[in-house]
Design an enzyme around this catalytic site. Structure first.
Site, PDB file in Angstrom:
ATOM      1  CE  LYS A  66     -25.623 -15.595 -55.341  1.00  0.00           C
ATOM      2  NZ  LYS A  66     -26.761 -16.479 -55.635  1.00  0.00           N
TER       3      LYS A  66
ATOM      4  N   GLY B 185     -30.168 -24.861 -59.271  1.00  0.00           N
ATOM      5  CA  GLY B 185     -31.466 -25.442 -59.590  1.00  0.00           C
ATOM      6  C   GLY B 185     -31.453 -26.946 -59.765  1.00  0.00           C
TER       7      GLY B 185
ATOM      8  CB  ALA C 162     -25.763 -23.074 -56.786  1.00  0.00           C
ATOM      9  N   GLY C 163     -27.414 -25.726 -55.760  1.00  0.00           N
ATOM     10  CA  GLY C 163     -27.363 -27.184 -55.731  1.00  0.00           C
ATOM     11  C   GLY C 163     -27.983 -27.790 -54.487  1.00  0.00           C
TER      12      GLY C 163
ATOM     13  CG  ASN D 253     -34.632 -19.040 -54.625  1.00  0.00           C
ATOM     14  OD1 ASN D 253     -35.793 -19.350 -54.407  1.00  0.00           O
ATOM     15  ND2 ASN D 253     -34.330 -18.033 -55.401  1.00  0.00           N
ATOM     16  CB  THR D 254     -34.580 -24.092 -56.488  1.00  0.00           C
ATOM     17  OG1 THR D 254     -33.943 -23.131 -57.320  1.00  0.00           O
ATOM     18  CG2 THR D 254     -35.490 -24.961 -57.330  1.00  0.00           C
TER      19      THR D 254
END
Lengths: 261, 261, 261, 261
Positions: B99, B160, B186-187, B208-209
């Site tokens: 990645k 995030g 992301a997001g 992830n987050t």
């Protein structure tokens, strides 16, 4: 599955996905899709079933231990008509549960707050378990709760519009204030919308058009089942809040300047 | 489950939920959550693992047949640093999958389009399977596809931020035009966001987050698993389009004026 | 009017509304609308003017002390083509100002980040005042600023889409970080969109389609003029932030329980 | 300025910006801002003026030929209280115009549909010109119109929230169906929100908090004045619709391949 069950009046539901019965390609397809959805509460328009006919095609396909019937008064325009329709439904379908819908406007089918409250108050006195379909109006929801409805069913967007939670700001207030279950009804056009409603803390959602008119209603029913479950689990596990400043999920260190280089 | 598998380069994935490894309360909790998520591709920041230490705690918990590792270059700021980091990763983790993340800005961690394209071109030549993290820029995505990346990973919102698909208009164009898999990265802060990305036709999402920082990462991981599956199934079964004019799911007839009254 | 002027390179503008010249019903109508708009910077597509013809109809109608011309390179697909077109424009129109547009994709006309940066760097060296049209990519904006562009022109939505500020989250970051003026270009389809961009702190907006294709371009031009002014004044007077909890503008007191009753 | 005037009951307004009087730093500042706003209809909370005192500070500053007073019943919780307050207001302020506000909930100050309709019906009979503040509920708006209110005042978002037109989908229906003027009230936190409401076809907007609490209420008042005018002119000149596919404002031709090269 894995999330907590829902109590409304005297019943307990494992599934938080309630469904409607209109617009399916066939009664057989409807039955298969609703079974796949896991739904335990299925609304049926009184006007669409032939009450005089025991072997009505729709009702026959809903005669299954998974399903509780929730007759609705779709098509009535006043409290008086609604009360009459409710009594017919109770007699014919042998349930005192009722989805109360009063919409005088034939174009957008938006609910009438005045007539709905009037009918709800009377129907509660007559022993019905009333679930009213209403605009996402927090003050109206409190009035309905006060006259004894078993839940409130605010809309997410105009019925059949598939637009999702356009009333989100008001649904959040309703969920915060309500002491009866909040079921988001109308406007839910995709599994992501259903998941969003559940993430906000709605107790259940009602979906019909989005399942019935897809190319594969059985697969779409299963998709909604998973999405509702996903949204509820996320609500229970608590979501992080949106943030203005990003924060890397991989904390930033200029590692190449360190020992590896 | 029930939706179609995804091919990227030489691998086939049953799960379209890719995951990250940062911010979990512990490595044991991370392992449990990622197993529950069903994820088969797990990204790990090169800078966070101790390459010299065979028994690195994170890597040890990712040593499981369900997981393929996807090393990422988080923390690098230029193509040159990225290429160096990639080679370290290939050697240490024994995979040529990568990645590619290049973000010079420490506040929002937004990716650099120029350096990313430059690094991607070189890394493809060096035999890497490159999955670049980029802005939702359709023209950049075409350039990356042309230099041979195995997929593109456009962002939904700043990493995030949990804001969801703020780039939705551009993701739709990317999905329409791309000949390599599109992974929204992301997001994504809620299962409903993941479902929405899949409904649009994204091939996968990376989360992830939102999993790692919830109060119950294992339950949240399962919620995302269901939501991704739901969104993909809805895409395959085809959603109805939003409509301006509502149409009742129960066709309106003034039934009380008819034979029942 | 009442807000502060804008400096770009060596020019000062009283109006923060920049305009385009395409799609008007006639050159005379274009002239009348642009005069009404108050715009002092007007972009013109090199390909649409007949450079060999001194009395070109469009140019003749733009020959007015209110207007500075901003030639654009619309139609080119590479940095090389852009540089060639820029040199033609400088010679023919006697200005070194240039709106740099490079869009290889004929369907959405989205700008190419790689070719745009390459061309910008070269054109700055050649003495041009470069205003590049780009995706709302904060990292790319910093690169362009570093090579010396006089401003950045991120898009709000695909050109001609009239969708408004779909890139709002990224425009906010660009405005926060940029040391050169930020001009929101493309996607602005209504005066409210223009006002919103100015409220965020954009230095100017560029509008074309929304004015040119309305039923009354002169009236619409005036509407945009007022909206841009309104947005800028609001930015300068500072807006209140959105609040989750409402607070009455009339502080609540149960006055009827007091002395009046 | 340049847009058409608005008639409500027996009055004609040149300005479509109605204003409130709460939260200003001082009465002098309020007066200066309201004069700058061009507003001709100014709402004042009955509870905030000292009816017994001829020289009440707020009223004294509103005694100007530009302003018509619109007393409001903010603070009442029932129809009965509202009717009593209305009669007090009529006597004290010598106007039969009334902004009817009934909000039992002290946190969000959302209006009560049931009590508002009841009070409106009675007040119309008592000779008042009634402008009711209500939820953006199209069916309720029709009921109010039918009992004879002079306008309807649906909310855009909870009062004081500055969130803009969160009820946009429903405002569009209300505007389409209403035969009395539609005034968007509450939630308007920026000039762009006011312009958007006017672009949709609202007849007027009411703004208070966003002007009063800004750092420079006079400048902000002027900004709203321009934005309302801009939105109305855009509505009259007709906006283009959003498009999915972009279309260049400069029609694309590969001019460099043509005669110039």
């Amino acid at each position: 599955m894995f999330s907590s069950p829902l109590n409304i009046a005297d019943k307990t539901f494992q599934s938080r996905l309630f469904t409607g019965t209109g617009k399916f390609p066939s009664s057989a397809n409807m039955q298969e899709a609703l079974l796949a959805s896991g739904s335990e509460l299925v609304t049926v328009a009184l006007k669409r079933v032939d009450l005089a006919e025991e072997q009505d095609d729709i009702l026959r396909h809903l005669s299954h231990p998974q399903f509780h019937l929730l007759p609705n008064t779709s098509g009535v325009r006043t409290a008086k008509e609604a009360i009459f329709a409710a009594q017919l439904a109770r007699e014919a379908l042998e349930t005192n549960w009722l989805k109360l819908e009063i919409h005088p406007d034939p174009k957008y089918l938006l609910p009438d707050p005045i007539e709905t409250l009037k009918a709800a108050e009377e129907l509660v006195k007559l022993g019905f378990v009333v679930l009213p379909y209403i605009h996402a109006d927090p003050v109206l929801c409190k009035h309905l709760e006060e006259v004894g409805t078993a839940a409130v069913m605010p809309l997410g967007a105009p019925i059949g519009s598939n637009k999702g939670l356009r009333t989100r700001d008001f649904l959040e207030i309703i969920i915060e204030q309500s002491r009866v279950p909040v079921i988001v009804d109308a406007g839910i056009g995709a599994p992501s919308h259903a998941a969003e409603a559940m993430e906000l803390g709605a107790d259940a959602v009602l979906v019909n058009t989005a399942i019935a008119v897809s190319e594969d209603p059985v697969k779409m029913a299963l998709a909604f089942r998973l999405a509702v479950e996903a949204g509820r689990m996320a609500y229970e596990a608590k979501l992080a809040q949106p943030r203005t400043f990003a924060e890397a999920s991989s904390p930033l260190t200029a590692f190449l300047e360190e020992d590896h280089v």
